[in-house]
Structures are given as C-alpha cells and as structure tokens.
Design an enzyme around this catalytic site. Sequence first.
Site, PDB file in Angstrom:
ATOM      1  N   SER A 126     -88.371  54.872 -56.591  1.00 59.56           N
ATOM      2  CA  SER A 126     -87.324  55.026 -56.126  1.00 59.56           C
ATOM      3  C   SER A 126     -87.057  55.753 -54.767  1.00 59.56           C
ATOM      4  O   SER A 126     -87.107  56.984 -54.922  1.00 59.56           O
ATOM      5  CB  SER A 126     -86.827  55.537 -57.923  1.00 59.56           C
ATOM      6  OG  SER A 126     -85.505  55.272 -56.986  1.00 59.56           O
TER       7      SER A 126
ATOM      8  N   TYR B 162     -84.417  60.955 -64.628  1.00 65.71           N
ATOM      9  CA  TYR B 162     -85.387  59.195 -64.137  1.00 65.71           C
ATOM     10  C   TYR B 162     -86.030  60.067 -62.620  1.00 65.71           C
ATOM     11  O   TYR B 162     -86.989  59.007 -62.762  1.00 65.71           O
ATOM     12  CB  TYR B 162     -84.588  58.643 -63.689  1.00 65.71           C
ATOM     13  CG  TYR B 162     -84.521  57.055 -62.889  1.00 65.71           C
ATOM     14  CD1 TYR B 162     -85.836  56.855 -63.339  1.00 65.71           C
ATOM     15  CD2 TYR B 162     -84.222  57.691 -61.626  1.00 65.71           C
ATOM     16  CE1 TYR B 162     -86.336  55.787 -63.104  1.00 65.71           C
ATOM     17  CE2 TYR B 162     -84.302  55.937 -61.261  1.00 65.71           C
ATOM     18  CZ  TYR B 162     -85.554  55.208 -61.529  1.00 65.71           C
ATOM     19  OH  TYR B 162     -85.827  54.261 -60.795  1.00 65.71           O
TER      20      TYR B 162
ATOM     21  N   LYS C  76     -89.530  59.766 -61.381  1.00 68.70           N
ATOM     22  CA  LYS C  76     -91.307  59.081 -60.187  1.00 68.70           C
ATOM     23  C   LYS C  76     -91.180  60.278 -59.425  1.00 68.70           C
ATOM     24  O   LYS C  76     -92.388  60.024 -59.300  1.00 68.70           O
ATOM     25  CB  LYS C  76     -89.369  58.295 -59.488  1.00 68.70           C
ATOM     26  CG  LYS C  76     -88.930  57.290 -60.530  1.00 68.70           C
ATOM     27  CD  LYS C  76     -90.260  56.050 -60.672  1.00 68.70           C
ATOM     28  CE  LYS C  76     -89.246  55.453 -61.248  1.00 68.70           C
ATOM     29  NZ  LYS C  76     -90.315  54.709 -62.142  1.00 68.70           N
TER      30      LYS C  76
HETATM   31  P1  NAD Z   1     -86.366  46.816 -65.682  1.00 67.06           P
HETATM   32  O1  NAD Z   1     -85.850  47.819 -67.070  1.00 67.06           O
HETATM   33  O2  NAD Z   1     -86.257  45.373 -65.861  1.00 67.06           O
HETATM   34  O3  NAD Z   1     -88.038  46.421 -65.813  1.00 67.06           O
HETATM   35  C1  NAD Z   1     -88.811  47.204 -66.938  1.00 67.06           C
HETATM   36  C2  NAD Z   1     -90.204  47.243 -67.459  1.00 67.06           C
HETATM   37  O4  NAD Z   1     -90.881  48.271 -68.329  1.00 67.06           O
HETATM   38  C3  NAD Z   1     -89.571  46.263 -68.540  1.00 67.06           C
HETATM   39  O5  NAD Z   1     -89.904  44.912 -69.102  1.00 67.06           O
HETATM   40  C4  NAD Z   1     -89.469  47.538 -70.472  1.00 67.06           C
HETATM   41  O6  NAD Z   1     -89.437  46.390 -71.492  1.00 67.06           O
HETATM   42  C5  NAD Z   1     -90.523  47.693 -69.524  1.00 67.06           C
HETATM   43  N1  NAD Z   1     -91.255  48.864 -70.203  1.00 67.06           N
HETATM   44  C6  NAD Z   1     -90.551  50.210 -70.270  1.00 67.06           C
HETATM   45  N2  NAD Z   1     -91.166  51.790 -71.104  1.00 67.06           N
HETATM   46  C7  NAD Z   1     -92.987  50.222 -70.586  1.00 67.06           C
HETATM   47  C8  NAD Z   1     -93.961  51.185 -71.599  1.00 67.06           C
HETATM   48  N3  NAD Z   1     -94.332  52.374 -71.921  1.00 67.06           N
HETATM   49  N4  NAD Z   1     -94.653  50.414 -72.433  1.00 67.06           N
HETATM   50  C9  NAD Z   1     -94.939  48.905 -71.575  1.00 67.06           C
HETATM   51  N5  NAD Z   1     -93.526  48.180 -70.524  1.00 67.06           N
HETATM   52  C10 NAD Z   1     -92.383  49.017 -70.265  1.00 67.06           C
HETATM   53  O7  NAD Z   1     -86.680  47.318 -64.708  1.00 67.06           O
HETATM   54  P2  NAD Z   1     -87.034  47.128 -62.878  1.00 67.06           P
HETATM   55  O8  NAD Z   1     -85.558  47.321 -62.621  1.00 67.06           O
HETATM   56  O9  NAD Z   1     -87.359  45.804 -62.947  1.00 67.06           O
HETATM   57  O10 NAD Z   1     -87.743  48.051 -62.831  1.00 67.06           O
HETATM   58  C11 NAD Z   1     -88.705  47.869 -62.798  1.00 67.06           C
HETATM   59  C12 NAD Z   1     -89.449  49.760 -61.847  1.00 67.06           C
HETATM   60  O11 NAD Z   1     -89.427  49.510 -60.710  1.00 67.06           O
HETATM   61  C13 NAD Z   1     -89.069  50.510 -63.044  1.00 67.06           C
HETATM   62  O12 NAD Z   1     -90.480  51.630 -62.937  1.00 67.06           O
HETATM   63  C14 NAD Z   1     -88.105  51.326 -62.185  1.00 67.06           C
HETATM   64  O13 NAD Z   1     -87.596  51.909 -62.470  1.00 67.06           O
HETATM   65  C15 NAD Z   1     -88.263  50.913 -60.564  1.00 67.06           C
HETATM   66  N6  NAD Z   1     -87.054  51.003 -59.551  1.00 67.06           N
HETATM   67  C16 NAD Z   1     -86.184  50.206 -60.043  1.00 67.06           C
HETATM   68  C17 NAD Z   1     -85.599  50.001 -58.783  1.00 67.06           C
HETATM   69  C18 NAD Z   1     -83.895  49.426 -59.371  1.00 67.06           C
HETATM   70  O14 NAD Z   1     -83.003  49.284 -58.945  1.00 67.06           O
HETATM   71  N7  NAD Z   1     -84.063  47.716 -60.268  1.00 67.06           N
HETATM   72  C19 NAD Z   1     -85.110  50.696 -58.453  1.00 67.06           C
HETATM   73  C20 NAD Z   1     -86.115  51.723 -57.715  1.00 67.06           C
HETATM   74  C21 NAD Z   1     -87.243  52.094 -58.518  1.00 67.06           C
HETATM   75  C1  UD1 Z   2     -78.734  53.519 -58.684  1.00 68.93           C
HETATM   76  C2  UD1 Z   2     -79.290  54.308 -59.798  1.00 68.93           C
HETATM   77  C3  UD1 Z   2     -80.672  55.337 -58.659  1.00 68.93           C
HETATM   78  C4  UD1 Z   2     -81.403  53.666 -58.523  1.00 68.93           C
HETATM   79  C5  UD1 Z   2     -80.115  52.395 -57.981  1.00 68.93           C
HETATM   80  C6  UD1 Z   2     -81.119  51.152 -58.207  1.00 68.93           C
HETATM   81  C7  UD1 Z   2     -77.538  56.504 -60.353  1.00 68.93           C
HETATM   82  C8  UD1 Z   2     -76.652  57.461 -60.249  1.00 68.93           C
HETATM   83  N1  UD1 Z   2     -78.577  56.173 -59.407  1.00 68.93           N
HETATM   84  O1  UD1 Z   2     -77.714  53.806 -57.372  1.00 68.93           O
HETATM   85  O2  UD1 Z   2     -80.959  55.662 -59.461  1.00 68.93           O
HETATM   86  O3  UD1 Z   2     -82.422  53.483 -58.058  1.00 68.93           O
HETATM   87  O4  UD1 Z   2     -79.258  52.314 -58.957  1.00 68.93           O
HETATM   88  O5  UD1 Z   2     -80.850  50.510 -58.952  1.00 68.93           O
HETATM   89  O6  UD1 Z   2     -76.944  55.566 -61.608  1.00 68.93           O
HETATM   90  N2  UD1 Z   2     -70.416  51.149 -58.380  1.00 68.93           N
HETATM   91  C9  UD1 Z   2     -69.463  50.586 -58.588  1.00 68.93           C
HETATM   92  N3  UD1 Z   2     -68.907  50.245 -59.603  1.00 68.93           N
HETATM   93  C10 UD1 Z   2     -69.994  49.708 -60.498  1.00 68.93           C
HETATM   94  C11 UD1 Z   2     -71.220  50.018 -60.475  1.00 68.93           C
HETATM   95  C12 UD1 Z   2     -71.436  50.516 -58.948  1.00 68.93           C
HETATM   96  O7  UD1 Z   2     -68.069  50.634 -56.878  1.00 68.93           O
HETATM   97  O8  UD1 Z   2     -69.308  49.010 -61.506  1.00 68.93           O
HETATM   98  C13 UD1 Z   2     -70.985  51.868 -57.036  1.00 68.93           C
HETATM   99  C14 UD1 Z   2     -71.615  53.087 -56.888  1.00 68.93           C
HETATM  100  O9  UD1 Z   2     -70.368  53.391 -56.769  1.00 68.93           O
HETATM  101  C15 UD1 Z   2     -72.329  52.990 -55.980  1.00 68.93           C
HETATM  102  C16 UD1 Z   2     -72.802  51.318 -55.713  1.00 68.93           C
HETATM  103  O10 UD1 Z   2     -71.612  50.767 -56.470  1.00 68.93           O
HETATM  104  O11 UD1 Z   2     -71.991  53.940 -54.532  1.00 68.93           O
HETATM  105  C17 UD1 Z   2     -74.113  51.407 -55.660  1.00 68.93           C
HETATM  106  O12 UD1 Z   2     -74.077  51.305 -57.442  1.00 68.93           O
HETATM  107  P1  UD1 Z   2     -75.600  51.483 -58.407  1.00 68.93           P
HETATM  108  O13 UD1 Z   2     -75.796  49.689 -57.944  1.00 68.93           O
HETATM  109  O14 UD1 Z   2     -75.563  51.383 -59.654  1.00 68.93           O
HETATM  110  O15 UD1 Z   2     -76.952  52.254 -56.807  1.00 68.93           O
HETATM  111  P2  UD1 Z   2     -76.927  53.063 -56.516  1.00 68.93           P
HETATM  112  O16 UD1 Z   2     -76.026  54.293 -57.024  1.00 68.93           O
HETATM  113  O17 UD1 Z   2     -77.495  53.092 -55.192  1.00 68.93           O
END
Ligand code: NAD
Ligand code: UD1
Length: 352
Positions: free
Chosen positions: A123, A147, A151
């Site tokens: 991330s 978190y 990572k």
């Molecule tokens: P998500 O929660 O929708 O998907 C993660 C999946 O992993 C879920 O289906 C959950 O049930 C499964 N899971 C969790 N722990 C597990 C375990 N121990 N064994 C088997 N399954 C397990 O999240 P996502 O948004 O799809 O994210 C996927 C990955 O990408 C995550 O590792 C997250 O940290 C990373 N990531 C996501 C974002 C984002 O904004 N969505 C940003 C940066 C990194």
């Molecule tokens: C968050 C996570 C980051 C993760 C990313 C994508 C935190 C501190 N960081 O980042 O680790 O990788 O999501 O999943 O949670 N906002 C509002 N109102 C809301 C929600 C969000 O104004 O109800 C604003 C936030 O202040 C921010 C922006 O929207 O400025 C984006 O927020 P968000 O979607 O949570 O993403 P990140 O903050 O980038």
Amino acid sequence: MILVTGGAGYIGSHVCVALLDAGFDVVAIDNLSNSNRVSLERVQFICGRSLVFRHADIRNEELIYDVLRTCGVTAVIHLAGLKAVGDSTVQPMTYYENNVLGTMRLVSAMKRANVKALIFSSSATVYGIPKYLPLDEKHPLRPTNPYGRTKLTIEEMLTDLYRSDDSWRISNFRYFNPVGAHESGLIGEDPLGTPNNLLPFVAQVAIGRQEKLRILGNDYDTPDGTCIRDFIHVVDLAAGHLSALRQPRHPGLLTVNLGTGSGTSVLDVVRTFEEASGRSIPYEIGERRVGDVAACYADPTFAKVALGWMSARSLQQMCADHWRWQLQNPNGYGDSEFSKIRERSRYLRRHS
Ligand code: NAD
Ligand code: UD1
C-alpha cells in the site's frame, strides 16, 4: 493456474475477472472474514467460466500447500489481509498475526511446493507523511500506523527471501486509492458497517443509505482546502497484476507504485460523483481525521518502465462505475436473490 488469496474481496474479485478473461485458470482462497462468496459467483457469471474456491485461512499452511500442489499453481497473487487503519491501532496484534504471520505461512507453503512467483498487495501507506510529491518508489518508508507497518514488514521479509534465493519472482505492488467497480455493476466494494473510505461513503449518500457526507477538513494547504488523493480504477489496478504475470524480463524483485499520477481533491470527487449519478451529495465540513495527509499521489513512471502498465480510466468512469454497482446493489451483496436476478438480466440486456 493462479492462486488468488483474498479472492472474494473487493480487489480480489476484480483480479479474478481479469485473470479468467485473460485465459488463466484460477483458484481463490478466502476465509470470508470481510467478504461474501456471492462475489465469486458473480465473477464466474461475468466471465462465463468457472474458478475453484476454497473457503480457508491463509494461516493454514498445510491446506495452502495442498492447494498449491493439487491445483498445479504456478503463481500466487496475495491479497488476503486486514486493511482498516483505525482498527489496526486498536488491535495491532490481530493485524500482525493475520497479515504478517499469514504471509509467512503462505510463503512457507509456496517454498515447499516450489512455487516461487508472488505478487503482494502492499500500500502507498508505507510511505507515511510525504516528504515530496509525487511519491516515487525511492521515497523514504515511514508508515504511521500498525496496518502500514504490517505491509512494510512483509515487503522487507519478501526482500530478504529474494536475497536468500534469487529464483523467486516477487512483485510488491503499492496500491494508491482503488475505487470504482466492474462495468457490469455485478461486483464492487461492499464495506461492512459504515464506510471509512471516501468513495463508498459518497456512494451511500447518493443512494440514501447515509444522510450526508462529512468532509474531514477543508483547511489543508491544497487549492480548495480539502485533501488530495490518487484514485485509481480497480479494473486498471487488476490489469497491473496481469502485466506482472506476463512480464518476460521480470527482474526477480520488483517494487512498484500502482497509481494514476493524478491528484484529485475530496471536493472534486464529490462534484464528479454528482455528475455521474445525477444525485446531489449533501455534505458538511468536519474536523480533520487524525493521521490524514494533505496530499498523496504516485509517480507512476516506474510501473510503465517495469511492467509496461499505466492506468487508463478517468475519474468520471471511476464514479460512473462505482455508482452503477451501488445503484444495482443498494445493500451490497446482501441483496435478495430477486435483485440479483434482476441485475443479471439488465447486464445481459446491455450486452445482447
Ligand atoms: P478486502 O477486505 O475486500 O479483501 C481482502 C480479503 O481477504 C477479504 O475477502 C477477506 O475475507 C480475506 N482475508 C483476510 N484475512 C484472511 C486470511 N487470514 N485468510 C484468508 N482470507 C483472508 O480488501 P481489498 O480492498 O480487496 O484489499 C485487498 C488487499 O489489498 C489487502 O491486503 C489490502 O491491505 C490491500 N490494499 C487495499 C487497498 C484499498 O484501498 N482497498 C489499498 C492498499 C492495499
Ligand atoms: C485510507 C487509509 C489508507 C488506505 C486507503 C485506501 C487511513 C488513515 N488511511 O487512506 O491506509 O490505503 O484508505 O483504502 O484511513 N474523507 C472524508 N470523509 C469521509 C471519508 C474520507 O472527507 O467520510 C476524506 C479523507 O479525509 C481523505 C480522503 O477523503 O482526505 C480519502 O480518504 P480515504 O478514502 O479514507 O483514503 P485515504 O485517507 O487515502
């Protein structure tokens, strides 16, 4: 055969579609702690192909080993993990156990089965507070929450693994802010409870599940005072994984940003979502959220050089696709069988 851990989740379901559409066979493992198996039924419906699903935890090394061997897996896309920043500060050990120990068990099973190609979902949060923008991969790494530290710990662990055995092919992908949904509107992000992230919250305001958005601060040092982020379409993000699998000149260890390179403010997101949905998004200005940074966006140059990949979809398309998913599934995957059938026929009508 590609193993996708966390395959039923938001990003995982889109990665499964990309893989199946590209002709790969897929086995998905998920413990369904933050997802619904309906997502994978819909993946198969979209692609007209089936995948193998194992309801299992990645910490179960023997089961993973068995899947790797019996399914003939050649590469793993590792998305299983816990991802709520706030939650990770309350229960850090749960995060270390799930994310770090889970990855250790997975890698151990891979080593035993001699499967040495791994794409890991890191991330942008590993960078912490930006010292300069855009963020390139050389930016110092100082995550500000547990978190993010899980990572970074995993990235470092995988680097050590590669240094000990350079027959591995490891890709650490640093995702920026994935949003949007598959164009069918059949799969998308389905957060449990009240969404923490911006796009799911905005979409729920538009559909009437939330009364209004609270913009968390408008006194940042940015042009309109609201925070700036690098929103990337989840379908573009999924395509990046294919590029890594297909890369003939993979250097062995690759750490890459997956972002667009464009920063968009919270207010711009609200306006674009209003245009895409035709609904108004009432909002109020609230306090800043602890830990938020004013601006965060990627330098995506290296992804283009290393993978030949760059994002293609606009913010308008991200909002339109996110909205279609929300409109067709007002309550996410929890909707009734009836509404699922209705969505499917709409999709078929559009594509007939
Ligand atoms: P998500 O929660 O929708 O998907 C993660 C999946 O992993 C879920 O289906 C959950 O049930 C499964 N899971 C969790 N722990 C597990 C375990 N121990 N064994 C088997 N399954 C397990 O999240 P996502 O948004 O799809 O994210 C996927 C990955 O990408 C995550 O590792 C997250 O940290 C990373 N990531 C996501 C974002 C984002 O904004 N969505 C940003 C940066 C990194
Ligand atoms: C968050 C996570 C980051 C993760 C990313 C994508 C935190 C501190 N960081 O980042 O680790 O990788 O999501 O999943 O949670 N906002 C509002 N109102 C809301 C929600 C969000 O104004 O109800 C604003 C936030 O202040 C921010 C922006 O929207 O400025 C984006 O927020 P968000 O979607 O949570 O993403 P990140 O903050 O980038």
